[in-house]
Write an enzyme that holds these catalytic residues in place. Structure first.
Site, PDB file in Angstrom:
ATOM      1  N   CYS A 148      -1.057  12.695 -36.512  1.00 42.85           N
ATOM      2  CA  CYS A 148      -2.222  12.627 -36.958  1.00 42.85           C
ATOM      3  C   CYS A 148      -2.676  13.626 -37.796  1.00 42.85           C
ATOM      4  O   CYS A 148      -2.345  14.754 -37.745  1.00 42.85           O
ATOM      5  CB  CYS A 148      -3.003  12.367 -35.433  1.00 42.85           C
TER       6      CYS A 148
ATOM      7  N   CYS B 213       6.118  13.201 -31.103  1.00 38.62           N
ATOM      8  CA  CYS B 213       7.171  13.135 -31.676  1.00 38.62           C
ATOM      9  C   CYS B 213       7.066  11.691 -32.524  1.00 38.62           C
ATOM     10  O   CYS B 213       6.394  10.865 -32.351  1.00 38.62           O
ATOM     11  CB  CYS B 213       8.414  13.351 -30.914  1.00 38.62           C
TER      12      CYS B 213
ATOM     13  N   CYS C 154       7.513   8.789 -30.237  1.00 39.10           N
ATOM     14  CA  CYS C 154       6.316   8.258 -29.590  1.00 39.10           C
ATOM     15  C   CYS C 154       5.286   7.755 -30.424  1.00 39.10           C
ATOM     16  O   CYS C 154       4.282   6.795 -30.079  1.00 39.10           O
ATOM     17  CB  CYS C 154       5.643   9.318 -28.604  1.00 39.10           C
TER      18      CYS C 154
ATOM     19  N   SER D  61     -16.669  -6.830  16.116  1.00 38.66           N
ATOM     20  CA  SER D  61     -17.581  -7.343  17.007  1.00 38.66           C
ATOM     21  C   SER D  61     -17.198  -8.009  18.218  1.00 38.66           C
ATOM     22  O   SER D  61     -16.233  -8.534  18.202  1.00 38.66           O
ATOM     23  CB  SER D  61     -18.628  -8.394  16.243  1.00 38.66           C
TER      24      SER D  61
ATOM     25  N   LYS E 200     -15.438 -12.560  28.767  1.00 34.44           N
ATOM     26  CA  LYS E 200     -14.868 -13.781  27.930  1.00 34.44           C
ATOM     27  C   LYS E 200     -13.969 -13.067  26.774  1.00 34.44           C
ATOM     28  O   LYS E 200     -13.204 -13.737  26.146  1.00 34.44           O
ATOM     29  CB  LYS E 200     -16.099 -14.489  27.222  1.00 34.44           C
ATOM     30  N   GLU E 201     -14.241 -11.797  26.376  1.00 30.17           N
ATOM     31  CA  GLU E 201     -13.453 -11.255  25.264  1.00 30.17           C
ATOM     32  C   GLU E 201     -12.650 -10.011  26.004  1.00 30.17           C
ATOM     33  O   GLU E 201     -13.489  -8.937  25.956  1.00 30.17           O
ATOM     34  CB  GLU E 201     -14.278 -10.867  24.214  1.00 30.17           C
TER      35      GLU E 201
ATOM     36  N   ASP F  29     -22.367  -5.681  21.407  1.00 29.29           N
ATOM     37  CA  ASP F  29     -23.662  -6.086  21.501  1.00 29.29           C
ATOM     38  C   ASP F  29     -24.185  -6.462  23.072  1.00 29.29           C
ATOM     39  O   ASP F  29     -25.066  -6.984  23.280  1.00 29.29           O
ATOM     40  CB  ASP F  29     -23.783  -7.577  20.709  1.00 29.29           C
TER      41      ASP F  29
ATOM     42  N   LYS G  99     -28.341 -12.445  16.936  1.00 29.61           N
ATOM     43  CA  LYS G  99     -26.853 -12.716  17.595  1.00 29.61           C
ATOM     44  C   LYS G  99     -26.035 -11.869  16.712  1.00 29.61           C
ATOM     45  O   LYS G  99     -26.030 -10.840  16.435  1.00 29.61           O
ATOM     46  CB  LYS G  99     -26.578 -14.221  17.384  1.00 29.61           C
TER      47      LYS G  99
ATOM     48  N   ASP H 174     -21.502 -17.024   8.676  1.00 32.20           N
ATOM     49  CA  ASP H 174     -20.588 -16.775   7.610  1.00 32.20           C
ATOM     50  C   ASP H 174     -20.700 -17.828   6.336  1.00 32.20           C
ATOM     51  O   ASP H 174     -20.679 -17.322   5.414  1.00 32.20           O
ATOM     52  CB  ASP H 174     -19.076 -16.968   8.177  1.00 32.20           C
TER      53      ASP H 174
END
Length: 1044
Positions: A39, A47, A50, A327, A333-334, A363, A504, A744
């Site tokens: 440059c 070099c 390059c 969540s 149930k879970e 929740d 919810k 969703d």
């Protein structure tokens, strides 16, 4: 010499002694013995090799001052060289041999790439302290030039926030590039340069067709700067025949409907009219479902490039932080053990621990969930180091130890067997402790639950309790057994009070968005159901290949992964895997504007969740839609002055005084807010927490360094209060959208309507796995909830039929969303159509008149096109015929049961205001083995319509055959069409019939009672029809006499 003066007057000896700042070799000399200066403006030492590589394969400019390289004598000409450049002879490598070749034989690093001065790398990466490490990673510039991604600096010679790397080492990758360039030159390959042409015109480059972002060819030469993902089209040999058959089927369908409308059945006009209306609706439904699958694509990710760019070994990770949401509502149930396995797989994920934060939303405010999570965090101290030491998959202990595989495969450490046995015993003891907690929770004390310190549990009243937050592990403590830090684990239970609408699951997710925004504020969010564990420990890295891609990532709102399930029976009787939807429909949408959001296994861009719009693409800059202008004016106001948050301590009402924040902390994050007027506008959008409002303005996430944990926790409690969302845009424009139990679909639709696109990621090893209800009753209840949510959207203002036409939603994407919302309505024509065969057999009439040979050709063509579409669809997608057929069967089963009830419940909610309670799907695992849950029978009213259809069609078949036997051979011809119609219904309902029979063909009593009742009703119809009575059609004997 003149070039020497231009270079700053450096002495010749200094120039000759310099080394190349790219490959660390001597710069060398020119053919006449002078020092080589690439440059002539800044004399940046490069070099000859390059320099030639940068001119041939790079951007033809100096890495330091960006001045275009001139052609030196002996250099080959390239496009764009001016006539003034001094180059005459062809480039000769023998000249370089005399000057000395770089020495590549010494020890080098395989990871480093060409470096700038002061050891700065060309990868465009930033230090961990740099807040611009994501926002400034845009390698494209005007005119197709490459822009080095450097931290902002007013002086091009000053490089800050960079990694200090030893510049004395060479680079093997660089040597390979130069050698490859030499081979191309020797083959006389004409030099090329990047132009502004499109990828299709040039035949090169990598462009996402829907992001309209062109990848510069110069970037493809550097492994660390190549795209992190690639879109792979379906081979034309597979997709083109599929498209041709779709068009052919559409033409045949139009001809078929024309024939049906213009040829009514005179003696069965009512049956004909009903059948034609049903067929027209089925045709519309097919078009809405089929054409969004016109452009299916596959995607590839490059995890090695992601690591090379953002996560180099031995250096601070540049990967973005991720907040993971889990969540849960009802621990009965879970089961807590299921949730615990999900949390353990998250804490053991293959991602920097300081970048992972897990938030568990309870929740139901259950003390059982809280205590189980405490046990889980303690067990994680042993489980996490074990998984990372031996790189096991999956990292959920329940499913890891349940694998029926050779667990010693590819294991070479002799200590693995001993450690595995010890860990399995530790896990079994952990399960016993969880089971003890579950057994204890079945008997609720009269005075309520009491914590270990003797204080009452705040959540004893599920509908009236304060907000609760507990940090179990994280940066403040919680080390594993090896002394390493664990990811942050936070328990969250939002406040609930009577008289407030809590929305919810959507409300719980929005509470987590605000809590995480205050405590960690990761720029990306992964949400999982409590039963969906991480099956692929590199799943988050897969998503980051899209989210952190400098070109594609800024347009992506979320990355959706397919849902995969464990514990499903081998034949998948009730289509629980839903393979057709996940492997065909969503892949088709990925080629348009992206897949719909399916509720779990999704990585979000937090910016998109905040209701913001994506950056406009270049082609949209001149013409922006009214929708975009309206939204943009709501978000920003360029006329309002901005100033540092440090100045806001003195603003009355901002809440900064005494909060523990200092202005310097925010200055370090370079976060700016508008004036008091703008602040009020943001608070009207995001709520009254100034701390959270500040977090929304931090584009790259993180929290102020001056913030204390106590202050953040106090503010986190504030943002989960039940009245926080009042008079804000939460649930309407921000976060998960309210108004449907299937939040969703609604949330993803709003993002796509703003112009965002989503990505569908299908890694070879499934990213996440969950459990599904495999017995008939639970499966139908699950489908009922999904269908009810679609009906709610259909009757809301967000219905895709009329919402968002001023935005940037693509038409085929809109077709998919319309189909997602109206598919339950198909239950009404489907129920009528499945009843028609029995009616035709019992009344000896048919919906189709006697057809000619030409009309029969169109009927046969329609059936052939239907089968051909299915076969070709299976061919390009890889879906098996058994999975495709199970999906077709359950479409009928769910359509005449769950979808039908959803339509009526939705109408009751809209017209009469009668709400339907949200039912949590059971997440219990199949502990009895042998698919014991598959044969479990639970009576529900959803079973009545398909049971009735089965019985009346079976009765109709018997009646039709009896009539044909009684009336001779001439009656069998018309009978075959009716029997085919009836058998079509029975075959589709066959899995339902097997579900009614239960294990070993034992039919429950309630089914027997209903069957007898319905059979009695149709027996009366049988008597009315009376097919065995001889019908005399000849002349009467008493009139004609014996001579007739």
């Amino acid at each position: 010499m003149e070039s020497e003066r231009e270079a700053g007057g450096k002495p010749m000896t200094a120039l000759s002694a310099q080394v190349c700042k790219i490959c660390a070799e001597n710069v060398g000399k020119t053919y006449n013995g002078e020092p080589f200066i690439a440059c002539h403006v800044c004399a940046f030492p490069v070099c000859r090799l390059c320099y030639e590589y940068e001119r041939k394969e790079g951007d033809q400019s100096c890495p330091q001052c960006k001045t275009r390289y001139k052609r030196h004598k002996g250099s080959p000409a390239i496009t764009g060289d001016s006539e003034e450049d001094d180059g005459s002879s062809a480039f000769n490598y023998a000249d370089l041999e005399e000057l000395g070749r770089p020495n590549y034989e010494k020890e080098v690093s395989h990871n480093h790439i060409p470096q700038l001065s002061s050891g700065q790398e060309l990868s465009g990466e930033f230090s961990a302290a740099s807040p611009e490490r994501l926002s400034m990673l845009s390698p494209l510039g005007g005119g197709g030039k490459r822009i080095h991604n450097l931290p902002y600096s007013s002086d091009v010679n000053q490089f800050q926030n960079v990694r200090a790397v030893d510049a004395g080492l060479g680079n093997v990758a660089w040597k390979e590039r130069v050698d490859g360039w030499k081979m191309k030159s020797e083959k006389s390959v004409a030099p090329t340069m990047s132009t502004g042409l499109t990828a299709s015109e040039r035949g090169t480059g990598d462009m996402d067709a829907r992001s309209d972002v062109l990848i510069d060819d110069s970037l493809l030469n550097d492994e660390a700067r190549q795209p992190l993902s690639r879109k792979v089209s379906i081979p034309s040999s597979r997709i083109n025949p599929y498209r041709m058959v779709i068009v052919l089927r559409l033409v045949v369908l139009c001809i078929f409907l024309h024939y049906r409308i213009t040829n009514p059945v005179r003696n069965a006009h009512a049956l004909w009219l009903v059948s034609v209306i049903c067929e027209i609706w089925f045709a519309i439904s097919w078009i809405l479902d089929q054409f969004p699958k016109w452009l299916p694509v596959n995607r590839e990710t490059y995890l090695d490039r992601l690591s090379l760019r953002y996560d180099r070994e031995g250096e601070p990770s540049q990967l973005a932080a991720v907040d993971i949401f889990v969540s849960t509502v009802d621990p009965l149930k879970e089961p807590p053990l299921v949730t615990a396995n999900t949390v353990l797989s998250i804490l053991a994920v293959d991602y920097p621990v300081d970048k992972v934060s897990c938030y568990v939303s309870d929740d139901g405010a259950a003390m059982l969930t809280f205590e189980a999570l405490a046990e889980t965090s303690e067990f994680a101290r042993k489980w996490v180091p074990f998984t990372k030491k031996y790189s096991i998959e999956p990292r959920a202990p329940e499913w890891y130890f349940a694998q029926k595989i050779d667990y010693l495969k590819d294991k070479v450490e002799t200590s693995f067997v001993k450690d595995r046995r010890a860990m399995k015993r530790e896990y079994e003891e952990f399960k016993i402790r969880i089971n003890r907690l579950v057994a204890k929770a079945t008997k609720v004390p009269e005075e309520g639950w009491v914590m270990q310190d003797g204080t009452p549990w705040p959540g004893n009243n599920v509908r009236d309790h304060p907000g609760m937050i507990q940090v179990f592990s994280g940066q403040s403590g919680g080390l594993d057994t090896d002394g390493n830090e664990l990811p942050r684990l936070v328990y969250v239970s939002r406040e609930k009070r009577p008289g407030f609408q809590h929305h919810k699951k959507a409300g719980a997710m929005n509470a987590l968005v605000r809590v995480s925004g205050v405590l960690t504020n990761g720029p990306f969010i992964l949400n999982l159901d409590c039963d969906h564990y991480i099956n692929n420990s590199k799943a988050i890295r897969e998503a980051m290949c899209f989210m952190m891609d400098p070109n594609l990532g800024k347009h992506v709102c979320y990355v959706q992964f397919p849902q995969r399930f464990d514990g499903i029976d081998r034949n998948d009787r009730y289509a629980n895997r839903n393979t057709v939807f996940f492997d065909i429909n969503l892949r088709g949408l990925d080629g348009i504007q992206g897949p719909v959001y399916v509720g779990t296994g999704c990585v979000f861009n937090r910016t998109a969740l905040y209701g913001n719009e994506p950056p406009l693409k270049p082609k949209h800059k001149k013409k922006s839609s009214k929708f975009s202008k309206k939204a943009s004016s709501r978000h920003t106001d360029s006329t309002i002055p901005i100033y540092s948050l440090g100045d806001m301590e003195g603003v009355e009402g901002t809440g900064f005084s005494g909060t523990g924040f200092s202005g310097s902390g925010f200055d370090d994050e370079k976060t700016l807010l508008t004036s008091q007027k703008s602040l009020e506008m943001l608070q009207n959008r995001f709520g009254q927490s100034i701390v959270f409002v500040v977090s929304t303005e931090m584009e790259n996430g993180g929290v102020p360094q001056s913030a204390t944990p106590e202050t953040l926790l106090k503010e986190a409690i504030h943002v989960i209060s039940c009245g926080y969302e009042d008079k804000s845009e939460w649930g309407t424009e921000i976060g998960w959208i309210y108004g449907s139990v299937t939040e969703d679909i609604l949330t993803g639709f709003k993002m796509h309507a703003r112009g965002w696109r989503s990505i569908y990621c299908m890694p070879k090893r499934p990213a996440f796995k969950g459990s599904a209800p495999i017995n008939l009753s639970d499966r139908l209840n699950q489908v009922l909830r999904w269908a009810l949510g679609s009906v709610e959207i259909l009757f809301s203002r967000h219905c895709p039929i009329w919402y968002g036409y001023g935005g940037r939603l693509k038409w085929l994407e809109r077709f998919a969303y319309i189909n997602t919302t109206i598919y339950p309505v198909t239950a009404i024509p489907l129920l009528m159509y499945c009843t028609l065969p029995a009616v035709c057999l019992l009344t000896n009439k048919f919906i189709i008149p006697q057809i000619s040979n030409l009309a029969s050709i169109w009927f046969i063509s329609l059936f052939l096109s239907i089968f051909a579409t299915g076969i070709l669809e299976m061919r390009w997608s890889g879906v098996g015929i058994d999975e495709w057929w199970r999906n077709e069967q359950f479409w009928v089963i769910g359509g005449v049961s769950a979808h039908l009830f959803a339509v009526f419940q939705g109408l009751l909610k809209v017209l009469a205001g009668i709400d339907t309670n949200f039912t949590v799907t059971s997440k219990a695992s199949d502990e009895d083995g042998d698919s014991a849950e598959l044969y479990m029978f639970k009576w529900t009213t959803l079973l009545i319509p398909p049971t009735t259809l089965l019985i009346i069609n079976l009765v109709g078949v018997v009646a039709g055959i009896s009539y044909a036997i009684n009336n001779g051979y001439q009656s069998w011809g018309p009978l075959f069409g009716k029997l085919f119609f009836a058998f079509w219904v029975i075959v589709h309902l066959y899995p339902f019939l097997k579900g009614l029979m239960g294990r070993q063909n034992r039919t429950p009593t309630i089914v027997v009672v209903w069957s007898i009742l319905l059979a009695s009703i149709f027996s009366l119809l049988w008597v009315r029809v009376d097919p065995f009575t001889t019908r005399v059609t000849g002349p009467k004997a008493e009139v004609c006499g014996i001579n007739c």
